[in-house]
Every structure is written in C-alpha cells, then in structure tokens.
Design an enzyme around this catalytic site. Structure first.
Site, PDB file in Angstrom:
ATOM      1  N   ARG A  85       0.862  -1.181   0.000  1.00  0.00           N
ATOM      2  CA  ARG A  85       0.000   0.000   0.000  1.00  0.00           C
ATOM      3  C   ARG A  85       0.900   1.234   0.000  1.00  0.00           C
ATOM      4  NH1 ARG A  85      -2.515   2.996   4.850  1.00  0.00           N
ATOM      5  NH2 ARG A  85      -3.720   4.536   3.715  1.00  0.00           N
ATOM      6  N   HIS A 129      -2.845  11.027   0.895  1.00  0.00           N
ATOM      7  CA  HIS A 129      -2.280  10.771   2.226  1.00  0.00           C
ATOM      8  C   HIS A 129      -1.613  12.078   2.675  1.00  0.00           C
ATOM      9  CE1 HIS A 129      -0.788   7.376   5.027  1.00  0.00           C
ATOM     10  NE2 HIS A 129      -0.419   8.508   5.593  1.00  0.00           N
ATOM     11  N   GLU A 174      -7.241   8.386   6.483  1.00  0.00           N
ATOM     12  CA  GLU A 174      -7.481   8.962   7.814  1.00  0.00           C
ATOM     13  C   GLU A 174      -7.953  10.416   7.786  1.00  0.00           C
ATOM     14  OE1 GLU A 174      -4.110   8.560  10.389  1.00  0.00           O
ATOM     15  OE2 GLU A 174      -3.847   6.433   9.999  1.00  0.00           O
ATOM     16  N   ASN A 303      -7.336   1.720   9.961  1.00  0.00           N
ATOM     17  CA  ASN A 303      -6.051   1.910  10.649  1.00  0.00           C
ATOM     18  C   ASN A 303      -6.362   2.007  12.127  1.00  0.00           C
ATOM     19  OD1 ASN A 303      -5.084   2.216   8.074  1.00  0.00           O
ATOM     20  ND2 ASN A 303      -4.445   4.341   8.303  1.00  0.00           N
ATOM     21  N   TYR A 305      -4.605   2.616  15.978  1.00  0.00           N
ATOM     22  CA  TYR A 305      -3.483   2.891  16.887  1.00  0.00           C
ATOM     23  C   TYR A 305      -3.958   3.322  18.273  1.00  0.00           C
ATOM     24  CZ  TYR A 305      -0.613   3.284  12.627  1.00  0.00           C
ATOM     25  OH  TYR A 305       0.023   3.047  11.439  1.00  0.00           O
ATOM     26  N   GLU A 362      -3.393  -0.262   8.165  1.00  0.00           N
ATOM     27  CA  GLU A 362      -2.220   0.115   8.968  1.00  0.00           C
ATOM     28  C   GLU A 362      -2.390  -0.401  10.379  1.00  0.00           C
ATOM     29  OE1 GLU A 362      -1.180   4.277   9.348  1.00  0.00           O
ATOM     30  OE2 GLU A 362      -1.527   4.607   7.202  1.00  0.00           O
TER      31      GLU A 362
HETATM   32  O1  IFM Z   1       2.731   7.636  10.082  1.00  0.00           O
HETATM   33  C1  IFM Z   1       1.350   7.606  10.242  1.00  0.00           C
HETATM   34  C2  IFM Z   1       0.662   7.436   8.914  1.00  0.00           C
HETATM   35  O2  IFM Z   1       1.008   8.422   8.003  1.00  0.00           O
HETATM   36  C3  IFM Z   1      -0.836   7.483   9.096  1.00  0.00           C
HETATM   37  N1  IFM Z   1      -1.274   6.599  10.147  1.00  0.00           N
HETATM   38  C4  IFM Z   1      -0.572   6.622  11.382  1.00  0.00           C
HETATM   39  C5  IFM Z   1       0.922   6.483  11.152  1.00  0.00           C
HETATM   40  C6  IFM Z   1       1.672   6.451  12.486  1.00  0.00           C
HETATM   41  O3  IFM Z   1       1.442   7.585  13.237  1.00  0.00           O
END
Ligand code: IFM
Length: 467
Positions: A85, A129, A174, A303, A305, A362
């Site tokens: 990706r 992005h 995102e 994604n 986190y 991600e």
């Molecule tokens: O580095 C970023 C990415 O560009 C978008 N998602 C989160 C990652 C880590 O913070």
C-alpha cells in the site's frame, strides 16, 4: 505452536488469499521533492516552517524511496509480502492542484506499479495521504468546496492512467487525522487550530471522497475496487460517572462517528452539532452531498493505533475532555500499544454499520530501534505487537467479520510527520546517512508468519475459495 508463535488454528482461520503487506505514504518515504516536475505540498511548507517539526525535519530526502523503490520492492518480495500500500503524491500529478497534468509524475507511479506486478506484489494505491498541493491551500484548502472537485479531477487522471493495473484503491487516508491534527489541533499541516470550522473540512474531504468514487465507477476499471481508510480509535470512559461517559462519547464522535455515519448512513451525528456546527449548515452541506458521500464502497480500510481513556475536564478548551493513556506498554510516540483493540473496531463496523470486506490498512509499532554491534535490529516489542495484531484479527474473523488483509505500518522507517525521524515504525531499518536498508527481526518474523500461513491454508487454497 508455529515459529511465529501464533497457534495453527488461529492462523488457519485467515482466508488462504489473506493479503500480507506493508504500507507507506509518499511524503514520508519518497524524498525527491524537487524532481520531475513535482509541485509544492502543504507538508513541504509546514516542515520548512521553523518550529513545526521536531528538529526541523523535512521529507526532502526521507527514505529516498522515489529512487530506491526497485530495491524496496525486492525486499517485500524476498520477505514473502504479497501486497504493498503506497500513496500517490497529488503535487507530482497536478503540481498546481488544478490544471496542467505532469506526465513525469504519472510515469513514475506507472513504473512503480509495473515493478510491483512483475514481482507478484499487489499494489493498493491511496490517492490522498495528506500532501495537498500548496496552491490549493492558498485557495482555502479543505475549507473550500472547490478542493473536493479538484480532488475528483486528480483522481480521474490517476485512475485513467493506472486503473487497469492497480486492483485496489483508497480515496483518503485517515480524514480524522487530517482534520483533528491539521484543522482542530494545529499540529499537522496546514496548522489550523479551530474546532468551530473544522466541520467544513470534514465535509469537503468526504465530498471529495464521494466525487472521486463516482468518477471511479464511471471509468469501470475492470477488476478494480475502491474504498477509504479511516483511523479508528477506542475512547473509553475513565469512570462510570456520567460526565466521563459523555466525554468519551464526544471523542468517539469526533474521531469515529463523524466519518462512519455519513459514509454508511448518509447523515452526520446530531450530537456533534455543537462541536462541528458547520456540518449542520445548509450552505456547507448542500442537498445531495450526503447521497454522494454514502454511495457504497467496495471495502473499508481500517487503521488502528489509539486506545485511550477519557475523563471529563472542563479546563480543556472546546472538548472539555482529557485523554488518559491506559493499560499496557507505551510505544515511543506516546501511543499505548493495545493491539487487541483492533478486534473490537472491526466487529463494531460490522455490527453498527455494514458487513463489508475490511482491510487493516495500517497497524504498527513505533520504537527507538537501533542497530546493535552485531548488525541486528532486535525489535522484540514490535514482534509481540504484530503477533497480537494477527491474533486479534483472527479473533474478529472468528466473530464472523470479513477481514481480508493486513498492511503493516510501515515497510520502512520514515518521516513521522511532526515527530520527524525521531521514532521508527519500519519492518526495515533505514540508515538515513547511507540509505542502507537493514531487515529488522520483525521483518524476518513477518516472513516466517506469511509462509506458515501459506503452508497451513494450502489445502483450502487448492480446493478454491469457499466464501
Ligand atoms: O505515520 C502515520 C501514517 O502516516 C498514518 N497513520 C498513522 C501512522 C503512524 O502515526
């Protein structure tokens, strides 16, 4: 137990054609910012503004992926990865954001795609992005409705050039980060700090997504599919006090529902009217917009986190809520590493929104990796994180969710936006001085995981898909 430390039944549960890949983004890895006719993006401007990024780090050179992509593709292929990706830099294709097309930019991505296909690595391309052409920022950026139309124009140009060879597309990466960090909190480009008007940027981003999707459907690129990637967070109340519960609900709205609701239900969540008043302003959200935005996507990219506790705190302006980083080890970006949360995010999409194919586009761990005196990068914490990630995805599959792939963030160490090069997310260590790539222990672990999965699901693959 397998060499990857994941038990066989857990791995067998993942479909035989589950995509194992890695992800990057143009400004974070490419470098070559002044080459082949590329225009300026808001991230060039932002990172060159004193005080905006740690140590003044910029993406001018980054991991030099623009030139070194053949070597990087070789690394993916030799580590068994079947998918990559990457993102396309809008200012390489339409340097001024509108008008003239830069053929050299298209040629670059065409070569990249061909090189991936030659090595059996499936490309997934993200159209946006975060590197908005600076010229569009000067005309209002995502505050301006016109930016959505220009995004669709740019998407159409790229799709016409690459739609025959790229099977998977994502419009935006995102939107929450774009708006939350770039328009509300001001720590990302373009650096606005205004919740009150951030809703306008949310709407125009989503409108851009919807219009790009409509252009894609019109082109009818055979075999190609399109979705969008959202960053899902898990904000939970710090206590059962009604104020904390309400604060967590508000953050869930700001981070998740304000994107999920329009995409899947065609409406903005009414409880966010105070936070984002322009989302309820007819001059901004015009008749028909939400129909465009909620046109069905082929899959959703997720994604994940963020997992945090939320406490009400009247001292915090606008949100009136404070995030408390919870249980579990912390990763270096101050992000709590709670990879188990991905299961809940995936199940939630199916239960509350739609049962559609999902890709984890991600997940990754930021660490202060280093090369030890024997030449190894022993990133055990990343391996643990990824192992739990895969187990949690498999648990979501056991819950009946249709998860089809994982793209680890990131293939390479890269520019972590405002944090510069201070932390590392890659499966491959980048020695920035020489641009040498060194496989970390996690890259070797990923390779063994991928081959174990192939071995364990071979029989099912031979019998053909059963879904
Ligand atoms: O580095 C970023 C990415 O560009 C978008 N998602 C989160 C990652 C880590 O913070």
């Amino acid at each position: 137990m397998t060499a990857s430390g994941i038990n066989e039944a857990t791995l067998r549960r993942l479909r035989p054609d589950f995509l194992w890949g890695a992800a990057t983004a143009a400004y974070q890895v490419e470098g070559a910012v002044a080459e082949d006719g590329r225009g300026t993006s808001i991230w060039d401007t932002f990172s060159h503004t004193p005080g905006r990024t740690l140590n003044g780090d910029t993406g001018d050179l980054a991991a030099d992926h623009y030139h070194r992509y053949p070597e990087d593709i070789e690394l993916m292929a030799s580590h068994g990865m079947g998918a990559y990706r990457f993102s396309i830099a809008w200012p390489r294709i339409v340097p001024d954001g509108a008008g003239a097309v830069n053929q050299r930019g298209l040629d670059h991505y065409s070569r990249l795609v061909d090189a991936l296909l030659d090595r059996g690595v499936e490309p997934m391309a993200t159209l946006f992005h975060w590197d908005l052409p600076q010229a569009l920022e000067e005309r209002g950026g995502w505050y301006a409705r016109d930016t959505a139309h220009r995004f669709a124009d740019y998407a159409e140009i790229v799709l016409a050039a690459l739609g025959d060879r790229v099977p998977k597309w994502l419009t935006l990466n995102e939107p929450w980060t774009v708006v939350g960090q770039g328009y509300s909190r001001g720590v990302h480009a373009p650096g606005h700090r205004d919740y009150h008007t951030a809703g306008t940027a949310i709407h125009h981003l989503l409108l851009g997504h919807g219009e790009a999707l409509a252009r894609f459907r019109a082109i009818e690129a055979e075999g190609a599919e399109m979705g969008i990637t959202l960053s899902m967070a898990l904000p939970r109340p710090w206590s059962r006090r009604p104020a904390d519960v309400a604060a967590a609900r508000l953050l869930d709205g700001e981070q998740n529902r304000v994107y999920l609701d329009p995409l899947f239900r065609g409406s903005y969540p009414p409880d966010l009217a105070e936070l984002f008043p322009t989302l309820f302003d007819d001059a901004i959200v015009r008749p028909g917009d939400l129909t465009v935005i909620s046109e069905p996507i082929d899959y959703l990219g997720v994604n994940y986190y963020l997992n945090h506790l939320v406490a009400a705190d009247p001292a915090v302006p606008v949100l009136g809520a404070r995030q408390i980083h919870p249980e579990g080890p912390m990763m270096s970006a101050g992000i709590a590493a709670v990879p188990e949360g991905i299961r809940e995010c995936l199940v939630r999409i199916r239960d509350e929104y739609r049962d559609l194919p999902l890709y984890v586009t991600e997940m990754g761990a930021s660490l202060h990796d280093y090369v030890d005196p024997t030449g190894r990068v022993r990133d055990t914490a990343r391996i643990d994180y990824l192992r739990t990630t895969v187990e949690s995805i498999s648990n979501a599959v056991a819950d009946g969710v249709d998860v089809r792939g994982l793209y680890v963030w990131s293939l390479l160490d890269n520019l972590e936006w405002e944090l510069g090069y201070s932390i590392r997310f890659g499966l491959f260590f980048v020695d920035y001085g020489t641009q040498r790539r060194i496989p970390k222990d996690s890259a070797r672990w990923y390779r063994s995981l991928i081959s174990e999965h192939a071995e364990l699901t071979r029989d099912r693959a031979d019998r053909g898909p059963s879904w």
